[in-house]
Write a protein that holds these residues in place. Structure first.
Motif, PDB file in Angstrom:
ATOM      1  N   ALA A   1     -35.964  10.337  25.764  1.00 13.13           N
ATOM      2  CA  ALA A   1     -35.330  11.512  25.153  1.00 13.13           C
ATOM      3  C   ALA A   1     -34.109  11.969  25.958  1.00 13.13           C
ATOM      4  O   ALA A   1     -33.048  12.260  25.382  1.00 13.13           O
ATOM      5  CB  ALA A   1     -36.336  12.643  25.020  1.00 13.13           C
ATOM      6  N   LEU A   2     -34.243  12.029  27.265  1.00 11.62           N
ATOM      7  CA  LEU A   2     -33.123  12.477  28.090  1.00 11.62           C
ATOM      8  C   LEU A   2     -31.974  11.468  28.077  1.00 11.62           C
ATOM      9  O   LEU A   2     -30.805  11.862  28.087  1.00 11.62           O
ATOM     10  CB  LEU A   2     -33.598  12.737  29.522  1.00 11.62           C
ATOM     11  CG  LEU A   2     -34.494  13.956  29.700  1.00 11.62           C
ATOM     12  CD1 LEU A   2     -34.960  14.068  31.147  1.00 11.62           C
ATOM     13  CD2 LEU A   2     -33.776  15.219  29.274  1.00 11.62           C
ATOM     14  N   SER A   3     -32.305  10.182  28.041  1.00  9.71           N
ATOM     15  CA  SER A   3     -31.252   9.167  28.008  1.00  9.71           C
ATOM     16  C   SER A   3     -30.474   9.211  26.696  1.00  9.71           C
ATOM     17  O   SER A   3     -29.252   9.070  26.695  1.00  9.71           O
ATOM     18  CB  SER A   3     -31.853   7.781  28.216  1.00  9.71           C
ATOM     19  OG  SER A   3     -32.387   7.673  29.512  1.00  9.71           O
ATOM     20  N   VAL A   4     -31.172   9.415  25.596  1.00 19.28           N
ATOM     21  CA  VAL A   4     -30.479   9.530  24.305  1.00 19.28           C
ATOM     22  C   VAL A   4     -29.589  10.769  24.302  1.00 19.28           C
ATOM     23  O   VAL A   4     -28.434  10.719  23.848  1.00 19.28           O
ATOM     24  CB  VAL A   4     -31.498   9.569  23.147  1.00 19.28           C
ATOM     25  CG1 VAL A   4     -30.839   9.985  21.845  1.00 19.28           C
ATOM     26  CG2 VAL A   4     -32.185   8.227  22.999  1.00 19.28           C
ATOM     27  N   LEU A   5     -30.109  11.867  24.807  1.00 17.51           N
ATOM     28  CA  LEU A   5     -29.321  13.102  24.860  1.00 17.51           C
ATOM     29  C   LEU A   5     -28.076  12.928  25.731  1.00 17.51           C
ATOM     30  O   LEU A   5     -26.963  13.301  25.334  1.00 17.51           O
ATOM     31  CB  LEU A   5     -30.186  14.250  25.396  1.00 17.51           C
ATOM     32  CG  LEU A   5     -29.486  15.584  25.596  1.00 17.51           C
ATOM     33  CD1 LEU A   5     -29.061  16.165  24.255  1.00 17.51           C
ATOM     34  CD2 LEU A   5     -30.384  16.543  26.337  1.00 17.51           C
ATOM     35  N   LEU A   6     -28.249  12.343  26.906  1.00 17.21           N
ATOM     36  CA  LEU A   6     -27.103  12.156  27.801  1.00 17.21           C
ATOM     37  C   LEU A   6     -26.102  11.151  27.247  1.00 17.21           C
ATOM     38  O   LEU A   6     -24.894  11.319  27.426  1.00 17.21           O
ATOM     39  CB  LEU A   6     -27.587  11.729  29.189  1.00 17.21           C
ATOM     40  CG  LEU A   6     -28.274  12.834  29.993  1.00 17.21           C
ATOM     41  CD1 LEU A   6     -28.902  12.260  31.256  1.00 17.21           C
ATOM     42  CD2 LEU A   6     -27.280  13.924  30.341  1.00 17.21           C
ATOM     43  N   ALA A   7     -26.590  10.113  26.560  1.00 17.23           N
ATOM     44  CA  ALA A   7     -25.664   9.155  25.933  1.00 17.23           C
ATOM     45  C   ALA A   7     -24.812   9.850  24.883  1.00 17.23           C
ATOM     46  O   ALA A   7     -23.595   9.626  24.798  1.00 17.23           O
ATOM     47  CB  ALA A   7     -26.441   7.998  25.331  1.00 17.23           C
ATOM     48  N   ALA A   8     -25.436  10.701  24.085  1.00 12.84           N
ATOM     49  CA  ALA A   8     -24.680  11.423  23.056  1.00 12.84           C
ATOM     50  C   ALA A   8     -23.697  12.409  23.680  1.00 12.84           C
ATOM     51  O   ALA A   8     -22.560  12.539  23.218  1.00 12.84           O
ATOM     52  CB  ALA A   8     -25.640  12.154  22.122  1.00 12.84           C
ATOM     53  N   LEU A   9     -24.135  13.088  24.733  1.00 13.96           N
ATOM     54  CA  LEU A   9     -23.250  14.056  25.383  1.00 13.96           C
ATOM     55  C   LEU A   9     -22.071  13.381  26.081  1.00 13.96           C
ATOM     56  O   LEU A   9     -20.993  13.968  26.180  1.00 13.96           O
ATOM     57  CB  LEU A   9     -24.041  14.903  26.385  1.00 13.96           C
ATOM     58  CG  LEU A   9     -24.995  15.926  25.777  1.00 13.96           C
ATOM     59  CD1 LEU A   9     -25.790  16.627  26.881  1.00 13.96           C
ATOM     60  CD2 LEU A   9     -24.239  16.945  24.941  1.00 13.96           C
ATOM     61  N   CYS A  10     -22.253  12.173  26.576  1.00  9.64           N
ATOM     62  CA  CYS A  10     -21.152  11.450  27.207  1.00  9.64           C
ATOM     63  C   CYS A  10     -20.233  10.808  26.166  1.00  9.64           C
ATOM     64  O   CYS A  10     -19.055  10.578  26.448  1.00  9.64           O
ATOM     65  CB  CYS A  10     -21.693  10.372  28.143  1.00  9.64           C
ATOM     66  SG  CYS A  10     -22.440  11.011  29.642  1.00  9.64           S
TER      67      CYS A  10
END
Length: 62
Positions: free
Chosen positions: A13-22
């Protein structure tokens, strides 16, 4: 970290969120033709997306 392993669903979940935010600043810098920041943000986005795929694999195996 600190002797405990982070559950794979949290990492996913955190990796998907950070990928989208980047990806957002990468696209904005790319549209402004500012290529170095676009490349840096894009690389970070790909890094987190690959991490999400790996975490998804751990989740399915475990």
């Amino acid at each position: 970290m600190f002797g405990r392993r982070v559950p794979p669903h949290i990492v996913f979940a955190l990796s998907v969120l950070l990928a989208a935010l980047c990806a957002v600043p990468a696209v904005r810098y790319g549209m402004a033709e500012n290529w170095l920041p676009a490349l840096v943000w894009g690389a970070a986005s790909v890094w987190f997306a690959v991490d999400a795929v790996r975490a998804n694999g751990w989740r399915k195996r475990g």
